[in-house]
Design an enzyme around this catalytic site. Sequence first.
Site, PDB file in Angstrom:
ATOM      1  CE1 TYR A  36      -3.942   1.977   0.480  1.00 41.37           C
ATOM      2  CE2 TYR A  36      -2.808   3.539   2.210  1.00 41.37           C
ATOM      3  CZ  TYR A  36      -3.822   3.027   1.333  1.00 41.37           C
ATOM      4  OH  TYR A  36      -4.456   4.408   1.137  1.00 41.37           O
TER       5      TYR A  36
ATOM      6  CD  GLU B 293      -1.897   5.167  -6.135  1.00 41.04           C
ATOM      7  OE1 GLU B 293      -2.702   6.526  -5.409  1.00 41.04           O
ATOM      8  OE2 GLU B 293      -2.350   4.306  -6.098  1.00 41.04           O
TER       9      GLU B 293
END
Length: 360
Positions: free
Chosen positions: A282, A289
């Site tokens: 995660y 990103e």
Amino acid sequence: MQLLTPHVYWAQRRGEIFLRVDLSDAKNLNISVEENTLQFRGQGHGAKGENEYKFSLEFREPVRPEHRSTQRQVDIRVRKQSEHWWDRLTQQEKKPLFLAPDFDRWLTESDVEMELKNKEEERINSIRVESRVPKDPFLGVKRGYLFMYNLVQFLGFSWIFVNMTVRLFILGQDSFYDTFHSTADMMYFCQMMAVLEVVNPLLGLVRTAFLPALLQVTGRNVILFVIFGCLDEMQNKAVVFFVFYLWSCVEIFRYPFYMLGVVGTEWKLLTWLRYSLWIPLYPLGTIAEAVAVVQSLSLFDETLMFALPLPSLLGGSLSFSYSLRLYLILMFLVPCMFINMHCALSRPNKPIKINKQSRS
């Protein structure tokens, strides 16, 4: 070896007799019933150590025996031909010296009747509770829909993961730069399907908070459709590989976990992988990103794509990059929000009438 008698403990129910022979590591057992008399003979470790033990019991009434031997003891279950309570075990009134009650199993007839009465009351109460809960006539349809949705998503992300892995082994680092052109169509499909994860809680199909699901899906789709899909310069960058690969690594365990949860099945290894791998993946996905967002800022400033027109006195237009900068600030200043969102959404994708569930 001496020929000795083992300790034997007994208890009864209406239809059967339980005998526990205090003999561990038993072997060479010979148990038979002739003319209503139980004959026992075997070797093992009993009260007198390792020896051969034997005994016989003449039952009060006809019986049918069954036996099971374990490492610690020998259990014999004797079925009564006529189901009723015996006032004693043996034909003779005097109890054999080696025989004693098994207090762990001992129940009187009144105890058994009370136990049966309690069980019947529990059964009736459970029926009453179930009758008060309205049955969902579309439960089967909901299960089928959620199962097929998770199956399709699992197959889609599995294809992306396998495709990227094979290309990485064959082409090495060169595969980083054409990831978008080789896998974008399937990633588009999977992320468009993911919009259903926002619709499902609105329809009451899953117990998921609407806002966290919306933020999760919207965040990914902005990266995919806006940053990668609209900027040709971004499509050949290595960051696309890392974003796609980290996404697929999470989803190939998440969707089968949800899929099995719909049908009430759990694989412990899959559960462990699903709740353990996201801990490193995660934050790595978030960093990938963020890198993609940072690399796109200058491109949005140059092209003025999605810029907001402003009066000439205010500078002409407001670049879309400012929205992305705000996104970056929220991403790194409020990390706990994303972690809590994941935890809240990491339960199986099941119909609301079945069990708690959600998405991550």
